[in-house]
Design an enzyme around this catalytic site. Structure first.
Site, mmCIF file in Angstrom:
data_model
loop_
_atom_site.group_PDB
_atom_site.id
_atom_site.type_symbol
_atom_site.label_atom_id
_atom_site.label_comp_id
_atom_site.label_asym_id
_atom_site.label_seq_id
_atom_site.Cartn_x
_atom_site.Cartn_y
_atom_site.Cartn_z
ATOM 1 N N ALA A 78 44.910 32.986 136.750
ATOM 2 C CA ALA A 78 45.423 32.272 135.374
ATOM 3 C C ALA A 78 45.535 33.533 134.412
ATOM 4 C CB ALA A 78 44.559 31.581 134.936
ATOM 5 N N ASP A 79 46.443 33.451 133.826
ATOM 6 C CA ASP A 79 46.685 34.333 132.550
ATOM 7 C C ASP A 79 47.295 33.524 131.265
ATOM 8 O OD1 ASP A 79 47.352 37.472 132.510
ATOM 9 O OD2 ASP A 79 48.345 36.528 131.004
#
Length: 198
Positions: A78-79
């Site tokens: 994720a970011d």
């Protein structure tokens, strides 16, 4: 059937060093291991709109994972980015940039977008989640106190909503609170269910 039961025989791997993401994923009641990839590539095309960048970065982190996946593994990367006006506010390089970012957020609404990539050896799924956050007008004294006390240099936009600045500064939220912390867990739960065909 609950997702945790449907995942029996599969191993979830969280490809992130973030303690906040680890805590949020644990809240779903799923068993998982954590394997961060130091220096994982965080690249994206300059042609992307700001809202498309988190998904591209999550995919880049997944593809840059430090080893091949086993057949029974599911990798989650994720970011999260903060978007204020046309600007992406990443992690600050130091105290001055952190203060500059918080002044930019002060008295305004901004978007927090988290991109998530779910991948196994056969296929992958990518999605993003957007929340809108509004800050009251912050004083320089409040900004300086927060930076000195909490040192938010590992956080996009230079703030953590779960910290003091969130308690005293955020006037409204539209969308998922957990997305702002760093992982849209409700969407992830649904996406994982769909990923394994539940």
């Amino acid at each position: 059937m609950l997702l945790k039961d449907a995942l029996s025989g599969r191993r979830i791997v969280l490809g992130s060093a973030s303690p906040r993401r680890r805590e949020l994923l644990a809240g779903l009641g799923l068993e998982f291991t954590v394997e961060a990839t130091p220096g994982a590539p965080e690249t994206y095309s300059p042609d992307l709109s700001p809202d498309e960048v988190p998904s591209a970065l999550a995919a880049s982190k997944s593809e840059g994972f430090h080893r091949l996946l086993e057949d029974d593994e599911i990798l989650i990367t994720a970011d999260t980015v903060v978007i204020c006006g046309p600007d992406i506010l990443g992690k600050p390089s130091g105290r001055d940039e952190a203060a500059q970012m918080l002044r930019e957020l002060s008295g305004r609404a901004h978007r927090v977008v988290t991109g998530v990539c779910i991948r196994d050896t056969r296929h992958r799924s990518i999605f993003s989640c957007t929340s809108e956050v509004e800050f009251k007008t912050l004083t320089d004294e409040e900004i300086n106190y927060y930076i000195e006390r909490f040192r938010p240099f590992d956080k996009a936009g230079s703030y953590g909503i779960q910290e003091w600045i969130g308690y005293i500064g955020i006037t409204s939220i539209r969308g998922s609170y957990f997305n702002i912390v760093g992982l849209p867990v409700q969407r992830l739960y649904t996406a994982l269910s769909e990923f394994i065909g539940l």
